[in-house]
Design a protein around this motif. Structure first.
Motif, PDB file in Angstrom:
ATOM      1  N   VAL A 166       0.853  -1.188   0.000  1.00  0.00           N
ATOM      2  CA  VAL A 166       0.000   0.000   0.000  1.00  0.00           C
ATOM      3  C   VAL A 166       0.888   1.237   0.000  1.00  0.00           C
ATOM      4  CG1 VAL A 166      -1.771   1.276   1.273  1.00  0.00           C
ATOM      5  CG2 VAL A 166      -1.798  -1.224   1.267  1.00  0.00           C
ATOM      6  N   GLN A 167       0.687   2.125  -0.980  1.00  0.00           N
ATOM      7  CA  GLN A 167       1.448   3.366  -1.016  1.00  0.00           C
ATOM      8  C   GLN A 167       1.077   4.220   0.196  1.00  0.00           C
ATOM      9  OE1 GLN A 167       0.893   5.426  -4.727  1.00  0.00           O
ATOM     10  NE2 GLN A 167       1.894   3.818  -5.911  1.00  0.00           N
ATOM     11  N   ALA A 168       2.030   4.989   0.667  1.00  0.00           N
ATOM     12  CA  ALA A 168       1.847   5.802   1.874  1.00  0.00           C
ATOM     13  C   ALA A 168       0.595   6.669   1.791  1.00  0.00           C
ATOM     14  CB  ALA A 168       3.081   6.661   2.113  1.00  0.00           C
ATOM     15  N   ARG A 169       0.323   7.258   0.639  1.00  0.00           N
ATOM     16  CA  ARG A 169      -0.836   8.149   0.496  1.00  0.00           C
ATOM     17  C   ARG A 169      -2.142   7.434   0.809  1.00  0.00           C
ATOM     18  NH1 ARG A 169      -2.407  12.412  -4.142  1.00  0.00           N
ATOM     19  NH2 ARG A 169      -4.411  12.963  -3.249  1.00  0.00           N
ATOM     20  N   PHE A 170      -2.186   6.122   0.588  1.00  0.00           N
ATOM     21  CA  PHE A 170      -3.438   5.381   0.702  1.00  0.00           C
ATOM     22  C   PHE A 170      -3.573   4.584   2.000  1.00  0.00           C
ATOM     23  CE2 PHE A 170      -2.665   5.752  -3.929  1.00  0.00           C
ATOM     24  CZ  PHE A 170      -3.698   6.638  -4.189  1.00  0.00           C
ATOM     25  N   ARG A 171      -2.630   4.703   2.896  1.00  0.00           N
ATOM     26  CA  ARG A 171      -2.713   3.937   4.150  1.00  0.00           C
ATOM     27  C   ARG A 171      -3.880   4.385   5.014  1.00  0.00           C
ATOM     28  NH1 ARG A 171       3.639   3.875   4.750  1.00  0.00           N
ATOM     29  NH2 ARG A 171       4.029   2.166   3.313  1.00  0.00           N
ATOM     30  N   GLY A 172      -4.201   5.670   5.004  1.00  0.00           N
ATOM     31  CA  GLY A 172      -5.349   6.160   5.762  1.00  0.00           C
ATOM     32  C   GLY A 172      -6.649   5.564   5.252  1.00  0.00           C
ATOM     33  N   ILE A 173      -6.776   5.445   3.933  1.00  0.00           N
ATOM     34  CA  ILE A 173      -7.964   4.834   3.342  1.00  0.00           C
ATOM     35  C   ILE A 173      -8.047   3.376   3.772  1.00  0.00           C
ATOM     36  CG2 ILE A 173      -9.104   4.157   1.203  1.00  0.00           C
ATOM     37  CD1 ILE A 173      -7.713   6.536  -0.151  1.00  0.00           C
ATOM     38  N   GLN A 174      -6.922   2.687   3.697  1.00  0.00           N
ATOM     39  CA  GLN A 174      -6.896   1.276   4.084  1.00  0.00           C
ATOM     40  C   GLN A 174      -7.359   1.111   5.530  1.00  0.00           C
ATOM     41  OE1 GLN A 174      -3.094  -0.400   4.791  1.00  0.00           O
ATOM     42  NE2 GLN A 174      -3.761  -2.485   4.450  1.00  0.00           N
ATOM     43  N   ARG A 175      -6.862   1.968   6.417  1.00  0.00           N
ATOM     44  CA  ARG A 175      -7.257   1.882   7.827  1.00  0.00           C
ATOM     45  C   ARG A 175      -8.751   2.151   7.997  1.00  0.00           C
ATOM     46  NH1 ARG A 175      -2.093   3.867   8.388  1.00  0.00           N
ATOM     47  NH2 ARG A 175      -2.713   6.050   8.312  1.00  0.00           N
ATOM     48  N   GLN A 176      -9.274   3.135   7.248  1.00  0.00           N
ATOM     49  CA  GLN A 176     -10.704   3.450   7.350  1.00  0.00           C
ATOM     50  C   GLN A 176     -11.565   2.286   6.864  1.00  0.00           C
ATOM     51  OE1 GLN A 176     -12.361   6.104   8.625  1.00  0.00           O
ATOM     52  NE2 GLN A 176     -10.412   6.862   9.384  1.00  0.00           N
ATOM     53  N   ALA A 178     -10.684  -0.871   6.812  1.00  0.00           N
ATOM     54  CA  ALA A 178     -10.531  -1.937   7.805  1.00  0.00           C
ATOM     55  C   ALA A 178     -11.349  -1.642   9.053  1.00  0.00           C
ATOM     56  CB  ALA A 178      -9.054  -2.113   8.149  1.00  0.00           C
ATOM     57  N   ASP A 179     -11.352  -0.386   9.493  1.00  0.00           N
ATOM     58  CA  ASP A 179     -12.158  -0.008  10.660  1.00  0.00           C
ATOM     59  C   ASP A 179     -13.640  -0.262  10.402  1.00  0.00           C
ATOM     60  OD1 ASP A 179      -9.968   0.776  12.161  1.00  0.00           O
ATOM     61  OD2 ASP A 179     -10.242   2.924  11.781  1.00  0.00           O
ATOM     62  N   GLN A 180     -14.122   0.151   9.218  1.00  0.00           N
ATOM     63  CA  GLN A 180     -15.535  -0.036   8.894  1.00  0.00           C
ATOM     64  C   GLN A 180     -15.905  -1.508   8.831  1.00  0.00           C
ATOM     65  OE1 GLN A 180     -15.883   3.146   5.549  1.00  0.00           O
ATOM     66  NE2 GLN A 180     -17.944   2.651   6.188  1.00  0.00           N
ATOM     67  N   ASP A 187      -4.058  -1.619  11.589  1.00  0.00           N
ATOM     68  CA  ASP A 187      -2.718  -1.210  11.991  1.00  0.00           C
ATOM     69  C   ASP A 187      -1.633  -1.607  10.998  1.00  0.00           C
ATOM     70  OD1 ASP A 187      -3.690  -0.071  14.323  1.00  0.00           O
ATOM     71  OD2 ASP A 187      -3.586  -1.961  15.403  1.00  0.00           O
ATOM     72  N   LEU A 188      -2.014  -2.207   9.895  1.00  0.00           N
ATOM     73  CA  LEU A 188      -1.007  -2.595   8.900  1.00  0.00           C
ATOM     74  C   LEU A 188      -0.361  -1.363   8.294  1.00  0.00           C
ATOM     75  CD1 LEU A 188      -2.828  -5.452   6.995  1.00  0.00           C
ATOM     76  CD2 LEU A 188      -1.049  -5.680   8.690  1.00  0.00           C
ATOM     77  N   THR A 189       0.940  -1.438   8.021  1.00  0.00           N
ATOM     78  CA  THR A 189       1.606  -0.313   7.378  1.00  0.00           C
ATOM     79  C   THR A 189       2.200  -0.695   6.032  1.00  0.00           C
ATOM     80  OG1 THR A 189       3.635  -0.820   8.604  1.00  0.00           O
ATOM     81  CG2 THR A 189       2.158   0.847   9.530  1.00  0.00           C
ATOM     82  N   GLU A 190       2.509  -1.935   5.809  1.00  0.00           N
ATOM     83  CA  GLU A 190       3.119  -2.326   4.536  1.00  0.00           C
ATOM     84  C   GLU A 190       2.222  -3.197   3.693  1.00  0.00           C
ATOM     85  OE1 GLU A 190       5.971  -1.269   3.254  1.00  0.00           O
ATOM     86  OE2 GLU A 190       6.231   0.018   4.969  1.00  0.00           O
ATOM     87  N   LYS A 191       1.614  -4.190   4.299  1.00  0.00           N
ATOM     88  CA  LYS A 191       0.828  -5.153   3.540  1.00  0.00           C
ATOM     89  C   LYS A 191      -0.593  -4.636   3.301  1.00  0.00           C
ATOM     90  CE  LYS A 191       1.595  -9.105   3.068  1.00  0.00           C
ATOM     91  NZ  LYS A 191       1.805  -9.717   1.801  1.00  0.00           N
ATOM     92  N   ALA A 192      -1.217  -5.176   2.265  1.00  0.00           N
ATOM     93  CA  ALA A 192      -2.592  -4.814   1.963  1.00  0.00           C
ATOM     94  C   ALA A 192      -3.535  -5.446   2.973  1.00  0.00           C
ATOM     95  CB  ALA A 192      -2.954  -5.288   0.549  1.00  0.00           C
ATOM     96  N   CYS A 193      -4.688  -4.864   3.129  1.00  0.00           N
ATOM     97  CA  CYS A 193      -5.721  -5.354   4.023  1.00  0.00           C
ATOM     98  C   CYS A 193      -6.200  -6.726   3.555  1.00  0.00           C
ATOM     99  CB  CYS A 193      -6.889  -4.362   4.017  1.00  0.00           C
ATOM    100  SG  CYS A 193      -8.276  -4.848   5.031  1.00  0.00           S
ATOM    101  N   CYS A 194      -6.597  -7.539   4.514  1.00  0.00           N
ATOM    102  CA  CYS A 194      -7.088  -8.879   4.195  1.00  0.00           C
ATOM    103  C   CYS A 194      -8.386  -8.850   3.407  1.00  0.00           C
ATOM    104  CB  CYS A 194      -7.294  -9.695   5.471  1.00  0.00           C
ATOM    105  SG  CYS A 194      -8.701  -9.120   6.468  1.00  0.00           S
ATOM    106  N   LEU A 195      -9.033  -7.698   3.319  1.00  0.00           N
ATOM    107  CA  LEU A 195     -10.320  -7.608   2.655  1.00  0.00           C
ATOM    108  C   LEU A 195     -10.250  -7.796   1.154  1.00  0.00           C
ATOM    109  CD1 LEU A 195     -11.825  -4.611   4.595  1.00  0.00           C
ATOM    110  CD2 LEU A 195     -12.410  -7.015   4.832  1.00  0.00           C
ATOM    111  N   GLU A 196      -9.064  -7.684   0.589  1.00  0.00           N
ATOM    112  CA  GLU A 196      -8.993  -7.809  -0.868  1.00  0.00           C
ATOM    113  C   GLU A 196      -9.498  -9.179  -1.260  1.00  0.00           C
ATOM    114  OE1 GLU A 196      -6.590  -7.679  -4.861  1.00  0.00           O
ATOM    115  OE2 GLU A 196      -5.650  -6.684  -3.210  1.00  0.00           O
TER     116      GLU A 196
END
Length: 196
Positions: A166-176, A178-180, A187-196
């Motif tokens: 995940v590019q740095a710009r999109f980590r906030g989106i990934q967290r959002q 995942a939260d939803q 809390d992931l910073t490098e790997k993609a979310c398991c939701l893919e």
């Protein structure tokens, strides 16, 4: 079902997650809460930079290839290709409005809310139509050589949000997202979310 169709359906599912997030943020905004223009802008930036530049053009190549096998698909192919152009234009308008609002330009809530609602509804309807009306025809008609030509026509770039990294710009989106979803990947910073 060809791997390309499976991949496109997975990408559509990912885009729907982003549209859900955009819609949720807009609903909060409509209720008078402080908008998160940065998050909303990042979602729209992704949608205008990845799907508009890689996903839709590859679909257009496949749709055009389908016509050699199924000329009766002409109307739906033309409609969907036109919708790709509309999605790109409305995404650019929405991105500009969000950027202007984030920069402090006076803009009514109604303008942004209407822009988001139109964009979200149109993109959802478009993906539903593709999956319902054209993907089955592609799966039945296109051969391995045709899919190779689709792959060859548009150079594919790694997905900066739903890819392996995940590019740095999109980590906030990934967290959002995942939260939803409550998936535990927030809390992931490098790997993609398991939701893919």
């Amino acid at each position: 079902m060809p791997a390309h169709i499976t991949k496109w359906k997975t990408e559509h599912a990912n885009y729907r997650k982003l549209l859900d997030l955009l819609e949720t943020r807009t609903e909060l905004f409509a209720r008078g809460e402080q908008p998160d223009y940065e998050l909303m802008s990042d979602v729209v930036y992704y949608l205008t930079q990845y799907p508009d530049r890689f996903h839709h053009p590859r679909e257009d190549v496949a749709f055009g290839t389908l016509l050699a096998y199924d000329p009766s698909a002409r109307d739906v192919v033309d409609e969907l290709a036109g919708q790709h152009r509309q999605i790109e234009a409305s995404g650019a308008t929405l991105a500009a409005d969000l950027a202007a609002a984030a920069a402090g330009t006076m803009m009514s809530r109604a303008t942004i809310i209407d822009d988001v609602c139109r964009y979200v509804a149109f993109l959802r309807d478009h993906m539903d139509k593709e999956e319902r009306e054209i993907f089955p025809r592609l799966g039945a008609a296109l051969q391995k050589k045709d899919w190779f030509l689709v792959d060859s026509a548009i150079h594919l770039s790694a997905d900066p949000l739903f890819g392996d990294t995940v590019q740095a710009r999109f980590r906030g989106i990934q967290r959002q997202i995942a939260d939803q979803a409550g998936c535990g990947c927030a809390d992931l910073t490098e790997k993609a979310c398991c939701l893919e």
